[in-house]
Design an enzyme around this catalytic site. Structure first.
Site, PDB file in Angstrom:
ATOM      1  N   TYR A 373      28.847  27.646  33.416  1.00 32.84           N
ATOM      2  CA  TYR A 373      30.315  27.580  33.449  1.00 32.84           C
ATOM      3  C   TYR A 373      30.872  26.922  34.696  1.00 32.84           C
ATOM      4  O   TYR A 373      32.087  26.975  34.916  1.00 32.84           O
ATOM      5  CB  TYR A 373      30.911  28.997  33.370  1.00 32.84           C
ATOM      6  CG  TYR A 373      30.341  29.882  32.298  1.00 32.84           C
ATOM      7  CD1 TYR A 373      30.301  29.471  30.964  1.00 32.84           C
ATOM      8  CD2 TYR A 373      29.850  31.145  32.601  1.00 32.84           C
ATOM      9  CE1 TYR A 373      29.788  30.290  29.982  1.00 32.84           C
ATOM     10  CE2 TYR A 373      29.331  31.974  31.620  1.00 32.84           C
ATOM     11  CZ  TYR A 373      29.302  31.541  30.308  1.00 32.84           C
ATOM     12  OH  TYR A 373      28.794  32.358  29.339  1.00 32.84           O
ATOM     13  N   CYS A 399      13.183  24.107  39.104  1.00 29.22           N
ATOM     14  CA  CYS A 399      13.027  22.657  38.972  1.00 29.22           C
ATOM     15  C   CYS A 399      14.155  22.056  38.148  1.00 29.22           C
ATOM     16  O   CYS A 399      13.945  21.471  37.073  1.00 29.22           O
ATOM     17  CB  CYS A 399      11.670  22.326  38.362  1.00 29.22           C
ATOM     18  SG  CYS A 399      10.297  22.732  39.444  1.00 29.22           S
ATOM     19  N   GLU A 400      15.373  22.222  38.625  1.00 28.02           N
ATOM     20  CA  GLU A 400      16.570  21.676  37.990  1.00 28.02           C
ATOM     21  C   GLU A 400      17.551  21.285  39.085  1.00 28.02           C
ATOM     22  O   GLU A 400      17.819  22.078  39.992  1.00 28.02           O
ATOM     23  CB  GLU A 400      17.253  22.727  37.101  1.00 28.02           C
ATOM     24  CG  GLU A 400      16.432  23.237  35.944  1.00 28.02           C
ATOM     25  CD  GLU A 400      16.459  22.297  34.757  1.00 28.02           C
ATOM     26  OE1 GLU A 400      17.302  21.372  34.749  1.00 28.02           O
ATOM     27  OE2 GLU A 400      15.647  22.505  33.851  1.00 28.02           O
TER      28      GLU A 400
END
Length: 480
Positions: A373, A399-400
């Site tokens: 959000y 890992c993002e």
């Protein structure tokens, strides 16, 4: 200190980067004389030393007092217009057996929306007659179990679900109380994914079909239609949406009285809380008074009795009472180019500014809301510092690139590896949405009160993660 041009407009350079804004932090949050953050009478450093990090911390007394405050606010406001209220705790915000017990002790009902939540509420000792059961796609097994245990009210979310509820109740030889969820068409001012009454979404029956749905429910001897239900969304600060939804529901409620009693009306929840200083949450007394005025006026205009009013707060009760504690790891200053005309030193085009990335030992697996959000949060170091504040972005370990815990915050410039970092207002929808992404175990949940701490939910270990992997039996040594 000069404001960093990378900071959003809502975020000012703090006069004191150690200050705890009361409306954002739990009631017990304070600092010792030497600047240590204290929660429930225990320092954050001591909590991490004992339970590890990441760690969800819940101020037990704050949860209980907020539940009682909401209950009293609605009882008082609606008593003045001649009716009673039913306050349901929306369990999806955060539910454990002990939280369910706290709600029962505060004389609140509990709203669940899955078979799992139902089981936890019952295990917490909640009287099934004081439960409500939601859900846009309840399975036959969930409906059968809800009917079997005697759930007080089931909210029908579609025409076909009314028929399924009737069949399940008939098979059990009971008369099941139901409400019908109505999509009021009110466009609440909130994130797209948090708006639940717009026309093009999965919840409820359109307002224009409410009479047909109620007629169908009344045709079944195994069902007792007790009223309508509405929920326009979550994390809402604009009172007008709630007022308009109540007005629209009252119109249909009045029309339904022509064919039989409609003793109740559920106006839902969704009131926002303060995650940052830019937010401005309702006091429960204010929203209760506003809703009582509109319901009272609508009933007076139509010459009808005021129904029993139900509401379903969740986030408001538990959100501000929660804090997540992390340990700081890698710290990485990153120079960011500014667009033409922006303030900042550096190159001749738009210049540049520095954002400091502060990585912690959790992330989107324990708080998915920033990724889902774009949610904003407030963070503080568990120690006090006189260093000038710097703009930071608190990042997780996953890992993002989108694994961000706090997008923008000013922290003391001497933030360092090993510091304990506290993120406020994480009591709602953090543990509930947690995951095992990257095979990270869910953190423990600890309740603090009066200088004591106890585990509500134990943290997951590597052994817990491996225990569900069937390949371990075939290759035990490789797995270890």
């Amino acid at each position: 200190m000069t404001e960093n041009p990378l900071a959003p407009a809502r975020l000012a350079v703090p006069a004191d980067a150690n200050a705890l804004v009361t409306r954002i932090w739990p009631a017990s949050a304070t600092r010792t004389d030497d600047g240590a953050l204290v929660l429930g009478g225990i320092t954050a450093d001591d909590l991490v030393a004992r339970f590890g990090s990441p760690l969800y911390v819940v101020d037990e007394r704050d949860v209980q007092s907020r539940a009682v405050r909401v209950r009293n606010a609605f009882e008082d406001a609606f008593a003045r217009i001649g009716t009673t209220t039913q306050v349901y705790y929306a369990a999806k915000a955060f539910l454990t057996t002990q939280v369910a017990a706290w709600m029962a002790e505060a004389d609140l009902r509990v709203d669940v929306c899955t078979g799992g939540e139902l089981a936890v509420a019952l295990a917490g000792g909640v009287d099934p007659g004081r439960l409500g059961f939601h859900g846009n796609n309840k399975s036959d097994a969930e409906i059968a179990e809800a009917v079997r245990v005697g759930v007080g009210t089931i909210v029908a979310d579609s025409h076909e679900e009314i028929e399924r509820l009737a069949a399940a109740a008939a098979a059990a030889g009971v008369v099941q109380r139901i409400r019908i969820r109505i999509n009021s068409g009110v466009h609440a001012s909130t994130h797209e994914y948090l708006a639940t009454a717009r026309e093009d979404q999965k919840f409820g029956i359109p307002l224009a079909e409410a009479v047909r749905a109620a007629t169908a429910a009344r045709a079944h001897a195994s069902l007792a239609f007790v009223g309508l239900h509405s929920h326009i969304g979550s994390q809402i600060f604009d009172e007008s949406g709630f007022r308009e939804a109540a007005k629209r529901l009252m119109e249909v409620h009045a029309a339904l009285l022509a064919d039989g009693p409609v003793p109740e009306l559920n106006l839902g929840g969704g009131w926002g809380i303060d995650y940052t200083e830019a937010d401005s949450a309702f006091a429960p007394e204010d929203i209760a008074e506003a809703l009582a005025r509109i319901v009272g006026a609508e009933c007076a205009d139509r010459g009808i009795d005021v129904p029993v009013i139900a509401v379903e707060p969740g986030r408001y009760i538990v959100g501000p009472a929660g804090v997540t504690l992390y340990s700081v790891g890698t710290i990485k200053p990153v120079e960011v180019a500014l667009p033409d005309g922006a303030a900042g030193g550096g190159s001749a085009t738009g210049g540049s500014a520095v954002r400091t990335y502060v990585s912690v030992d959790g992330g989107m697996s324990d708080n998915a809301r920033p990724a889902l959000y774009d949610a904003a949060y407030t963070a503080r170091l568990a120690r006090s510092s006189s260093a000038d504040p710097v703009l930071v972005r608190v990042a997780g370990k996953h890992c993002e690139s989108g694994d961000i815990v706090v997008h923008d915050e000013y922290l003391p410039g001497d933030v360092r590896r090993g510091d304990v970092l506290a993120v406020a207002a994480t009591g709602a929808y953090c543990w509930s949405l947690s995951s095992n992404y990257n095979h990270v175990g869910r953190p423990p949940v600890v309740a603090v009160a009066d200088g004591t701490a106890r585990i509500l939910v134990r943290g997951e270990t590597i052994d817990d993660l491996l225990a569900r992997d069937t390949g371990i039996v075939a290759h035990p040594t490789a797995a270890r």
